[in-house]
Motif scaffolding. Structure first.
Motif, mmCIF file in Angstrom:
data_model
loop_
_atom_site.group_PDB
_atom_site.id
_atom_site.type_symbol
_atom_site.label_atom_id
_atom_site.label_comp_id
_atom_site.label_asym_id
_atom_site.label_seq_id
_atom_site.Cartn_x
_atom_site.Cartn_y
_atom_site.Cartn_z
ATOM 1 N N ASP A 110 0.808 -1.183 0.004
ATOM 2 C CA ASP A 110 0.048 0.090 0.085
ATOM 3 C C ASP A 110 0.753 1.127 0.144
ATOM 4 O OD1 ASP A 110 -2.296 -1.525 -0.102
ATOM 5 O OD2 ASP A 110 -2.777 -1.358 2.240
ATOM 6 N N ASN A 111 2.131 1.265 0.811
ATOM 7 C CA ASN A 111 3.029 2.348 0.558
ATOM 8 C C ASN A 111 3.813 2.533 -0.632
ATOM 9 O OD1 ASN A 111 1.745 2.852 2.957
ATOM 10 N ND2 ASN A 111 3.636 1.899 4.157
ATOM 11 N N SER A 112 3.698 1.510 -1.756
ATOM 12 C CA SER A 112 4.441 1.402 -2.707
ATOM 13 C C SER A 112 4.407 2.979 -3.574
ATOM 14 C CB SER A 112 4.087 0.344 -3.706
ATOM 15 O OG SER A 112 5.003 0.251 -4.810
ATOM 16 N N ARG A 113 5.270 3.581 -3.969
ATOM 17 C CA ARG A 113 5.331 4.551 -4.736
ATOM 18 C C ARG A 113 5.682 4.492 -6.235
ATOM 19 N NH1 ARG A 113 6.255 9.471 -1.653
ATOM 20 N NH2 ARG A 113 7.143 10.355 -3.315
ATOM 21 N N ILE A 114 5.673 3.095 -6.702
ATOM 22 C CA ILE A 114 6.004 2.615 -8.232
ATOM 23 C C ILE A 114 4.640 3.090 -8.933
ATOM 24 C CG2 ILE A 114 6.159 0.908 -9.673
ATOM 25 C CD1 ILE A 114 7.464 -0.566 -7.605
#
Length: 57
Positions: free
Chosen positions: A32-36
């Protein structure tokens, strides 16, 4: 009545699996925190995470 109970059972089972998988992906991989943001990269990393999750089982 029986059809409704069966349908309810299958819906609950689906969400139980979905929620448990999401929980694992979020806790282990912080999905959920992925910045991709690149479309292909998002799909590739999601596939990789699920692959690793299955290896872990």
């Amino acid at each position: 009545m029986l059809l409704l109970k069966q349908r309810s059972h299958y819906i609950r089972q689906y969400w139980r699996i979905e929620n448990s998988q999401h929980c694992v992906l979020d806790v282990l991989f912080k999905e959920d925190n992925s910045r991709i943001t690149l479309e292909d990269a998002v799909e590739n990393i999601a596939l990789f995470r699920r692959f690793v999750m299955n290896l872990r089982k």
